[in-house]
Design a protein around this motif. Structure first.
Motif, PDB file in Angstrom:
ATOM      1  N   THR A 183       7.538  -2.368  -2.768  1.00  0.00           N
ATOM      2  CA  THR A 183       8.811  -2.248  -2.517  1.00  0.00           C
ATOM      3  C   THR A 183       9.716  -2.668  -4.054  1.00  0.00           C
ATOM      4  O   THR A 183       8.954  -3.356  -4.950  1.00  0.00           O
ATOM      5  CB  THR A 183       9.240  -3.193  -1.340  1.00  0.00           C
ATOM      6  N   LEU A 203       3.642  -1.947   0.245  1.00  0.00           N
ATOM      7  CA  LEU A 203       3.712  -1.136   1.293  1.00  0.00           C
ATOM      8  C   LEU A 203       2.493  -0.954   1.781  1.00  0.00           C
ATOM      9  O   LEU A 203       1.543  -0.355   1.214  1.00  0.00           O
ATOM     10  CB  LEU A 203       4.456   0.015   0.655  1.00  0.00           C
ATOM     11  N   GLN A 235       0.276   2.870   1.528  1.00  0.00           N
ATOM     12  CA  GLN A 235       0.967   3.950   0.737  1.00  0.00           C
ATOM     13  C   GLN A 235       0.335   3.316  -0.680  1.00  0.00           C
ATOM     14  O   GLN A 235       0.214   2.404  -1.198  1.00  0.00           O
ATOM     15  CB  GLN A 235       2.414   3.459   0.601  1.00  0.00           C
ATOM     16  N   GLU A 252       9.399   5.611   5.690  1.00  0.00           N
ATOM     17  CA  GLU A 252       8.293   5.114   5.074  1.00  0.00           C
ATOM     18  C   GLU A 252       7.092   5.551   5.751  1.00  0.00           C
ATOM     19  O   GLU A 252       5.958   5.899   4.930  1.00  0.00           O
ATOM     20  CB  GLU A 252       8.412   3.655   4.932  1.00  0.00           C
TER      21      GLU A 252
END
Length: 286
Positions: free
Chosen positions: A166, A172, A175, A220
């Motif tokens: 982030t 994250l 990710q 997200e």
């Protein structure tokens, strides 16, 4: 079927599109391999192929193909088109690509994209992560724009991923930023913001979902490569787009004599090769 504007097409959607889906959105940046891109989408099993771009490019008309006049060279054009279609087709599965890009998924020779998304929904996933695998001709003397279906090559190694964070530095969950291919090998010619090769190229639309200019979503969970409990199926976008750009940009076209290197491999245009190279995986789909 021709449509004179994006807004006019959206108004006509209830009467002109097969409600079963899924739909492919083909975004035309130039005239290179337009027909082969559309044909590949139809062969993959998309019920409708929606082609956005300059009507002067004159892609071949076919059943299930809609030609929508739109300026794809405006700033933010690709995301504005995709977001307009997300809003208009909430609940539908959408795939977006540019011309000279070809979606490949595990077992696509014997299974179609409708079966793919049905399986993914059974796994409670609304996205399929796609990795952009650069294609290029090994002979730029014969193919000055680096595009050749018969002489297409790819990099068989040189791919890697970094943790995504982030803005305030927190990692994250599920990710990663993926890199490799021509954008990695010729990174001095590619802006940092455009070096990633991950793209959620196949997803289920819903109202409020928004695609950003960096090919991520405002949701997200849509940006994750898998669910929390096991690995999911992934796919590839086999793409001449980067090679075309490097060969048309004055800052790079004279600096690159060829794309061939020791890790180049001829592309066989099948999913098995991509899975064997580890560029996509079947997950639980056998």
């Amino acid at each position: 079927m021709h449509h004179s504007s994006l807004n006019g097409f959206i108004r006509a959607i209830p009467t002109v599109l097969d409600p079963k889906g899924p739909y492919a959105l083909v975004l035309l940046e130039d005239s290179v391999e337009v027909d082969s891109t559309i044909a590949h989408c139809l062969k993959s099993g998309f019920s409708e192929v929606l082609v956005f771009g300059n009507p002067d490019l004159h892609p071949k008309e076919d059943a299930g193909v809609h030609l929508i006049a739109h300026n794809m060279h405006e700033k933010g054009a690709f995301s504005s088109v995709v977001n307009a279609m997300i809003e208009a087709c909430a609940g539908q599965w959408l795939h977006y690509c540019f011309n000279a890009e070809y979606l490949y998924f595990p077992f696509c020779e014997t299974r179609n994209v409708r079966e793919l998304v049905a399986f993914n929904m059974e796994e409670r996933r609304d996205t399929i992560m796609t990795y952009v695998i650069d294609l290029y001709s090994s002979d730029l003397g014969k193919h000055s724009n680096a595009v050749s279906l018969e002489n297409a090559h790819l990099d068989k190694s040189g791919y890697y991923a970094l943790q995504r964070f982030t803005q305030d530095g927190h990692a994250l969950e599920r990710q990663l930023d993926f890199f490799g291919g021509l954008r990695w090998r010729y990174e001095e010619h590619v802006p940092w913001a455009k070096r990633r090769i991950d793209r959620v190229g196949l997803f289920r639309a819903y109202k409020g979902l928004e695609l950003k200019e960096n090919h991520t979503f405002n949701d997200e969970e849509y940006n994750t490569y898998s669910c929390p409990w096991h690995h999911n199926i992934s796919a590839t976008m086999c793409s001449f787009r980067t090679a075309k750009a490097l060969m048309s940009n004055p800052g790079s076209m004279y600096a690159i004599p060829h794309f061939w290197w020791k890790n180049s491999e001829k592309f066989e245009w099948n999913s098995n090769q991509l899975m064997e190279l580890g560029l996509m995986e079947p997950g639980q789909w056998f």
